[in-house]
Write a protein that holds these residues in place. Structure first.
Motif, PDB file in Angstrom:
ATOM      1  N   SER A  18      -4.189  -0.276  -9.389  1.00 36.56           N
ATOM      2  CA  SER A  18      -4.417  -0.323  -7.953  1.00 36.56           C
ATOM      3  C   SER A  18      -5.830   0.134  -7.596  1.00 36.56           C
ATOM      4  O   SER A  18      -6.475   0.878  -8.337  1.00 36.56           O
ATOM      5  N   SER A  59      -9.955  -3.767 -13.509  1.00 35.04           N
ATOM      6  CA  SER A  59      -9.212  -2.523 -13.327  1.00 35.04           C
ATOM      7  C   SER A  59      -9.477  -1.510 -14.432  1.00 35.04           C
ATOM      8  O   SER A  59      -9.581  -0.309 -14.165  1.00 35.04           O
ATOM      9  N   PRO A  75      -3.210   3.594 -12.982  1.00 35.02           N
ATOM     10  CA  PRO A  75      -2.843   2.467 -12.117  1.00 35.02           C
ATOM     11  C   PRO A  75      -3.933   1.396 -12.085  1.00 35.02           C
ATOM     12  O   PRO A  75      -5.118   1.686 -12.238  1.00 35.02           O
ATOM     13  N   GLN A 133       3.430  -1.525  -9.315  1.00 36.26           N
ATOM     14  CA  GLN A 133       2.187  -0.924  -8.855  1.00 36.26           C
ATOM     15  C   GLN A 133       1.738  -1.573  -7.552  1.00 36.26           C
ATOM     16  O   GLN A 133       1.777  -2.797  -7.414  1.00 36.26           O
ATOM     17  N   PRO A 134       1.276  -0.768  -6.593  1.00 35.32           N
ATOM     18  CA  PRO A 134       0.816  -1.324  -5.320  1.00 35.32           C
ATOM     19  C   PRO A 134      -0.579  -1.919  -5.453  1.00 35.32           C
ATOM     20  O   PRO A 134      -1.260  -1.733  -6.458  1.00 35.32           O
ATOM     21  N   ASP A 135      -1.002  -2.629  -4.413  1.00 36.79           N
ATOM     22  CA  ASP A 135      -2.360  -3.172  -4.395  1.00 36.79           C
ATOM     23  C   ASP A 135      -3.384  -2.073  -4.124  1.00 36.79           C
ATOM     24  O   ASP A 135      -4.493  -2.110  -4.658  1.00 36.79           O
ATOM     25  N   ILE A 136      -3.002  -1.119  -3.293  1.00 42.19           N
ATOM     26  CA  ILE A 136      -3.950  -0.102  -2.872  1.00 42.19           C
ATOM     27  C   ILE A 136      -3.240   1.249  -2.724  1.00 42.19           C
ATOM     28  O   ILE A 136      -2.075   1.305  -2.322  1.00 42.19           O
ATOM     29  N   ALA A 151       0.851  -1.192   0.000  1.00 43.99           N
ATOM     30  CA  ALA A 151       0.000   0.000   0.000  1.00 43.99           C
ATOM     31  C   ALA A 151       0.885   1.239   0.000  1.00 43.99           C
ATOM     32  O   ALA A 151       1.967   1.249   0.609  1.00 43.99           O
TER      33      ALA A 151
END
Length: 257
Positions: free
Chosen positions: A77, A128, A75, A51-54, A6
């Motif tokens: 995310s 996404s 993103p 890229q982060p999850d959140i 995150a």
């Protein structure tokens, strides 16, 4: 509970650190990173990192807003907004974002948003591409009223300055100035960040950290080095107005809207 990545994108360092400490207490197993809270720096970070999850994303960033960042990075995310907008102004965000958190951040409200994310994750998050497309559309067309005038105080009188008469706003030594189309300058008791929350985004664009320009004030734009462009305005601004490569697509879309 599985480990995830995150990030926090917030233009105020104390607020970013506070949010980081809250999330770390609630989910100590998460990998947490504070990313610089400007569009240019956040975009640069995304180019260099997975890229982060959140993403915990502030709507108003140091040199632009969440739309500038999202349109530049696209993103995959999931987004949780952190914002100073009141509930009426941000109502549309609840439709297409996972959640939003009003500032100052309350830890219980933060936990609710995290649990909502985890529940949706287990049930299956939206695709996404569809999610981001809907989110960007919401950001561009958020339901709200925009400021039309400012009360200006003089030495012995005060008067109303119409937003339609303003060519651009700029910040210098932490003071905000409004420059009219006739070249008159007036001090405005709001930061550029706060102004962008109140101005019509179809009429005004945050060119960089120092200046917000009106669509009516633009004379022309020309290429600059490293993919940047230089914008000339009327009346002339005392410094060169540059727009970064990361914000260029948003600027062109704005000009052509």
């Amino acid at each position: 509970m599985s480990k995830l990545n995150a990030i926090i994108i917030e233009d105020e360092v104390p607020a970013a650190r506070l949010l980081h400490s809250m999330i770390a207490r609630l989910r100590p197993q998460w990998n947490l990173t504070i990313v610089p809270g400007s569009v240019d720096e956040a975009v640069a970070w995304f180019k260099e990192n997975p890229q982060p999850d959140i993403i915990f994303l502030d709507i108003q960033l140091a040199d632009g807003n969440a739309f500038d960042f999202l349109s530049a990075t696209h993103p995959s995310s999931v987004i949780i907004f952190t914002t100073a907008y009141d509930q009426y102004a941000i109502r549309a965000f609840t439709v297409n974002s996972i959640d939003y958190i009003l500032k100052p951040v309350d830890e219980k409200r933060l936990l609710d948003a995290i649990i909502k994310y985890e529940t949706l994750q287990s049930d299956g998050l939206p695709r996404s591409e569809e999610y981001l497309e809907a989110l960007l559309d919401t950001l561009q067309h958020k339901e709200r009223r925009h400021r039309t005038r400012f009360l200006i105080h003089g030495a012995d009188r005060f008067w109303s300055l119409q937003v339609a008469d303003i060519a651009y706003f700029y910040s210098e030594n932490k003071i905000t100035f409004a420059v009219t189309k006739k070249g008159q300058e007036h001090i405005i008791d709001l930061s550029l960040n706060k102004l962008m929350e109140q101005l019509d985004p179809e009429r005004f664009f945050r060119a960089n950290r120092q200046i917000i320009i009106s669509i009516d004030a633009i004379d022309h734009a020309e290429p600059y080095f490293n993919g940047k462009i230089v914008v000339s305005v009327r009346p002339p601004y005392k410094s060169q107005i540059t727009i970064s490569e990361e914000k260029l697509s948003s600027f062109k879309l704005w000009l052509n809207y």
